[in-house]
Motif scaffolding. Structure first.
Motif, PDB file in Angstrom:
ATOM      1  N   PRO A 173       0.261  -1.154  -0.206  1.00  0.00           N
ATOM      2  CA  PRO A 173       0.086   0.221  -0.257  1.00  0.00           C
ATOM      3  C   PRO A 173       0.417   1.527  -0.186  1.00  0.00           C
ATOM      4  O   PRO A 173       0.318   2.180  -0.750  1.00  0.00           O
ATOM      5  N   VAL A 174       1.953   1.652   0.693  1.00  0.00           N
ATOM      6  CA  VAL A 174       3.400   2.733   0.601  1.00  0.00           C
ATOM      7  C   VAL A 174       3.546   2.767  -0.432  1.00  0.00           C
ATOM      8  O   VAL A 174       3.848   3.434  -1.535  1.00  0.00           O
ATOM      9  N   GLU A 175       4.572   1.393  -0.177  1.00  0.00           N
ATOM     10  CA  GLU A 175       5.281   1.216  -1.452  1.00  0.00           C
ATOM     11  C   GLU A 175       5.187   1.351  -2.754  1.00  0.00           C
ATOM     12  O   GLU A 175       5.853   1.032  -4.346  1.00  0.00           O
ATOM     13  N   GLY A 176       3.698   0.469  -3.267  1.00  0.00           N
ATOM     14  CA  GLY A 176       3.290   0.171  -4.484  1.00  0.00           C
ATOM     15  C   GLY A 176       2.583   1.698  -5.469  1.00  0.00           C
ATOM     16  O   GLY A 176       2.738   3.110  -4.580  1.00  0.00           O
ATOM     17  N   LYS A 177       2.023   1.542  -5.826  1.00  0.00           N
ATOM     18  CA  LYS A 177       1.636   2.237  -7.035  1.00  0.00           C
ATOM     19  C   LYS A 177       0.404   2.907  -6.230  1.00  0.00           C
ATOM     20  O   LYS A 177      -0.980   2.433  -5.595  1.00  0.00           O
ATOM     21  N   PRO A 178      -0.110   4.281  -6.430  1.00  0.00           N
ATOM     22  CA  PRO A 178      -0.733   4.663  -5.562  1.00  0.00           C
ATOM     23  C   PRO A 178      -2.641   4.961  -6.420  1.00  0.00           C
ATOM     24  O   PRO A 178      -2.630   4.305  -6.998  1.00  0.00           O
ATOM     25  N   ASP A 179      -3.129   4.209  -5.278  1.00  0.00           N
ATOM     26  CA  ASP A 179      -4.623   4.258  -5.733  1.00  0.00           C
ATOM     27  C   ASP A 179      -5.857   5.571  -4.628  1.00  0.00           C
ATOM     28  O   ASP A 179      -6.842   4.525  -4.599  1.00  0.00           O
ATOM     29  N   LEU A 180      -5.510   6.239  -5.000  1.00  0.00           N
ATOM     30  CA  LEU A 180      -6.001   7.581  -4.644  1.00  0.00           C
ATOM     31  C   LEU A 180      -7.863   7.730  -5.113  1.00  0.00           C
ATOM     32  O   LEU A 180      -7.680   7.619  -6.635  1.00  0.00           O
ATOM     33  N   GLN A 181      -8.819   7.225  -4.274  1.00  0.00           N
ATOM     34  CA  GLN A 181      -9.550   8.440  -4.455  1.00  0.00           C
ATOM     35  C   GLN A 181      -9.565   9.058  -5.004  1.00  0.00           C
ATOM     36  O   GLN A 181      -9.426  10.252  -4.961  1.00  0.00           O
ATOM     37  N   ASP A 182     -10.871  10.009  -6.316  1.00  0.00           N
ATOM     38  CA  ASP A 182     -11.629  11.567  -6.141  1.00  0.00           C
ATOM     39  C   ASP A 182     -10.982  12.396  -4.965  1.00  0.00           C
ATOM     40  O   ASP A 182     -10.297  13.285  -4.696  1.00  0.00           O
ATOM     41  N   ASN A 183     -11.437  11.844  -3.920  1.00  0.00           N
ATOM     42  CA  ASN A 183     -11.652  12.634  -2.613  1.00  0.00           C
ATOM     43  C   ASN A 183     -10.373  12.766  -2.181  1.00  0.00           C
ATOM     44  O   ASN A 183     -10.076  12.721  -1.115  1.00  0.00           O
ATOM     45  N   GLY A 184      -9.060  12.160  -3.067  1.00  0.00           N
ATOM     46  CA  GLY A 184      -7.625  11.951  -2.140  1.00  0.00           C
ATOM     47  C   GLY A 184      -6.890  10.597  -0.806  1.00  0.00           C
ATOM     48  O   GLY A 184      -6.093  10.783  -0.468  1.00  0.00           O
ATOM     49  N   HIS A 185      -8.266   9.543  -0.567  1.00  0.00           N
ATOM     50  CA  HIS A 185      -8.046   9.017   0.560  1.00  0.00           C
ATOM     51  C   HIS A 185      -7.948   7.393  -0.379  1.00  0.00           C
ATOM     52  O   HIS A 185      -7.904   7.088  -1.649  1.00  0.00           O
ATOM     53  N   GLN A 186      -6.816   7.135  -0.100  1.00  0.00           N
ATOM     54  CA  GLN A 186      -6.562   5.492  -0.175  1.00  0.00           C
ATOM     55  C   GLN A 186      -7.023   4.577   0.875  1.00  0.00           C
ATOM     56  O   GLN A 186      -6.735   4.634   2.033  1.00  0.00           O
ATOM     57  N   SER A 187      -7.737   3.459   0.312  1.00  0.00           N
ATOM     58  CA  SER A 187      -8.362   2.665   1.528  1.00  0.00           C
ATOM     59  C   SER A 187      -7.236   1.355   1.147  1.00  0.00           C
ATOM     60  O   SER A 187      -7.363   0.939  -0.181  1.00  0.00           O
ATOM     61  N   VAL A 188      -6.877   0.958   2.196  1.00  0.00           N
ATOM     62  CA  VAL A 188      -6.494  -0.560   2.356  1.00  0.00           C
ATOM     63  C   VAL A 188      -7.156  -1.320   3.108  1.00  0.00           C
ATOM     64  O   VAL A 188      -7.738  -1.480   4.085  1.00  0.00           O
ATOM     65  N   ALA A 189      -7.669  -2.228   2.796  1.00  0.00           N
ATOM     66  CA  ALA A 189      -8.809  -3.430   2.651  1.00  0.00           C
ATOM     67  C   ALA A 189      -7.678  -4.517   3.806  1.00  0.00           C
ATOM     68  O   ALA A 189      -8.333  -4.854   4.826  1.00  0.00           O
ATOM     69  N   VAL A 190      -5.804  -4.550   3.730  1.00  0.00           N
ATOM     70  CA  VAL A 190      -5.773  -5.835   4.489  1.00  0.00           C
ATOM     71  C   VAL A 190      -5.216  -5.275   6.079  1.00  0.00           C
ATOM     72  O   VAL A 190      -5.470  -3.961   5.913  1.00  0.00           O
ATOM     73  N   ALA A 191      -5.129  -6.099   6.023  1.00  0.00           N
ATOM     74  CA  ALA A 191      -5.331  -6.251   7.943  1.00  0.00           C
ATOM     75  C   ALA A 191      -3.700  -6.370   8.560  1.00  0.00           C
ATOM     76  O   ALA A 191      -3.475  -7.922   7.655  1.00  0.00           O
ATOM     77  N   LEU A 192      -3.386  -6.614  10.061  1.00  0.00           N
ATOM     78  CA  LEU A 192      -1.614  -7.249  10.275  1.00  0.00           C
ATOM     79  C   LEU A 192      -2.986  -8.478  11.167  1.00  0.00           C
ATOM     80  O   LEU A 192      -4.198  -8.354  11.711  1.00  0.00           O
ATOM     81  N   SER A 193      -1.838  -9.564  10.929  1.00  0.00           N
ATOM     82  CA  SER A 193      -2.343 -10.520  12.083  1.00  0.00           C
ATOM     83  C   SER A 193      -2.448 -11.137  13.609  1.00  0.00           C
ATOM     84  O   SER A 193      -2.570 -11.078  14.504  1.00  0.00           O
ATOM     85  N   GLN A 194      -0.286  -9.807  14.343  1.00  0.00           N
ATOM     86  CA  GLN A 194      -0.760  -9.936  15.516  1.00  0.00           C
ATOM     87  C   GLN A 194      -0.418  -8.083  15.891  1.00  0.00           C
ATOM     88  O   GLN A 194       0.418  -7.876  14.784  1.00  0.00           O
ATOM     89  N   SER A 195      -0.132  -8.037  17.086  1.00  0.00           N
ATOM     90  CA  SER A 195       0.444  -6.331  17.392  1.00  0.00           C
ATOM     91  C   SER A 195       1.941  -6.749  17.782  1.00  0.00           C
ATOM     92  O   SER A 195       2.656  -8.229  17.203  1.00  0.00           O
ATOM     93  N   ASN A 196       2.741  -5.621  17.462  1.00  0.00           N
ATOM     94  CA  ASN A 196       4.193  -5.886  17.184  1.00  0.00           C
ATOM     95  C   ASN A 196       5.035  -5.164  18.114  1.00  0.00           C
ATOM     96  O   ASN A 196       3.976  -4.176  19.103  1.00  0.00           O
ATOM     97  N   ASP A 197       5.512  -4.606  18.603  1.00  0.00           N
ATOM     98  CA  ASP A 197       6.552  -4.232  19.445  1.00  0.00           C
ATOM     99  C   ASP A 197       6.411  -2.551  18.795  1.00  0.00           C
ATOM    100  O   ASP A 197       6.436  -1.954  20.447  1.00  0.00           O
ATOM    101  N   ARG A 198       6.604  -2.145  17.901  1.00  0.00           N
ATOM    102  CA  ARG A 198       6.468  -0.695  17.206  1.00  0.00           C
ATOM    103  C   ARG A 198       5.026   0.110  17.847  1.00  0.00           C
ATOM    104  O   ARG A 198       4.743   0.961  17.695  1.00  0.00           O
ATOM    105  N   ILE A 199       3.769  -1.017  17.443  1.00  0.00           N
ATOM    106  CA  ILE A 199       2.754  -0.306  17.438  1.00  0.00           C
ATOM    107  C   ILE A 199       2.453  -0.231  19.306  1.00  0.00           C
ATOM    108  O   ILE A 199       2.048   0.561  19.438  1.00  0.00           O
TER     109      ILE A 199
END
Length: 323
Positions: free
Chosen positions: A181-207
């Motif tokens: 989602p970040v390093e790939g091609k932009p996928d902006l809606q007309d209103n400027g928002h980029q929506s991402v459907a995928v989710a993390l499977s677990q928490s981590n130290d950075r979170i």
């Protein structure tokens, strides 16, 4: 010797500029390019604009925001990767002065580590001055950490100005695009928002580190010495908006880093309450750190963005009688 070095520097800069211009003809990422994003925003003709980092880009859904406002707002998401506060303020000033249709401007309250990704060449010096003054006024940060931050910023600036490595990376993306989602091609809606459907499977130290810093920020009262430089810049923007019959609202991103906490804890407690939206201090805050609501440690996915946007809209109602 000095003359020879100067000639080489000029040659390198010219080569850099030519490379940038050539690549721009074939590939532009509006998530990183201010000029491209300004054109998209203007074409959308919003009356409400959200300015912020990539946390804003992925975390605020204008379609949902406008729906909750019964379409009395037409909002645009002006989220840019690693945008600096100085550039955010400059964009806001431009909207206040030159776009009569825009009545409300939301600005993400941030203090990310130094990056020049979204900087135009003419903004490099202004941004360096801004960051130097902000760090100088941050009594929470040790002197050696300030010095380290300065030299890291200097190295980053020089790298961006003289190296063609960023352009080489862009060429690689053009030849072999990725789905990230970040390093790939932009996928902006007309209103400027980029929506991402995928989710993390677990928490981590950075979170968890971001959550601790965010909770510390929410608990911060007026106990630290105020960063008068940063505060004065914000109050200036608020004053300009009020004078033009508009409104500026600062808002917390979905999470804060430790460094941001150290800087912003000397800023947020001293801002006018009517011009600031903090994160919720109750159980709702936990939603922004659940792995199922994130696609990486810093960014909300589609589900998380809906929760965050609903929160912002609800808080906005307390500041606007006409919504």
């Amino acid at each position: 010797m000095i003359l020879k070095i100067t000639k080489w520097l000029v040659l390198i800069i010219v080569f850099k500029m030519i490379t940038v211009l050539i690549i721009a003809q074939f590939y532009t990422d509006p998530r990183r390019d201010i000029d491209a994003r300004e054109k998209l925003c203007k074409a959308f003709k919003p009356n409400t604009v959200f300015i912020g980092t990539s946390r804003t880009l992925y975390g605020i859904d204008p379609t949902l925001f406008d729906s909750l406002n019964h379409h009395q707002t037409r909002s645009y998401n002006f989220g840019i990767f690693s945008i600096s506060p100085q550039v955010s303020f400059k964009l806001a000033e431009n909207l206040i002065a030159n776009d009569p249709a825009v009545k409300t401007i939301y600005i993400e309250l941030s203090a990310l580590d130094y990056s020049t990704v979204a900087l135009k060449p003419v903004d490099v010096i202004q941004d360096a001055v801004f960051r130097t003054n902000v760090m100088a006024a941050s009594s929470n940060i040790k002197a050696n950490d300030k010095a380290e931050s300065f030299f890291q910023g200097l190295n980053t600036t020089l790298f961006q100005m003289f190296s063609i490595a960023p352009e080489i990376t862009t060429i690689k993306k053009m030849i072999s695009p990725v789905s990230d989602p970040v390093e790939g091609k932009p996928d902006l809606q007309d209103n400027g928002h980029q929506s991402v459907a995928v989710a993390l499977s677990q928490s981590n130290d950075r979170i968890m580190s971001n959550k601790v810093a965010t909770q510390q920020m929410l608990a911060q009262l007026r106990v630290a010495k105020p960063n008068t430089y940063y505060i004065s810049k914000i109050n200036r923007i608020i004053g300009q908006a009020n004078h033009a019959g508009k409104q500026v609202i600062l808002f917390y991103p979905n999470s804060l880093t430790k460094v941001e906490y150290l800087v912003l804890s000397q800023v947020a407690p001293y801002l006018p309450e009517e011009n600031l939206i903090r994160l919720p201090a109750d159980q709702q805050l936990n939603e922004f750190f659940k792995p199922e609501n994130l696609f990486d440690p810093h960014h909300l996915n589609q589900k998380g963005a809906a929760i965050y946007t609903r929160f912002l809209q609800k808080e906005s109602l307390k500041r606007f009688d006409n919504l």
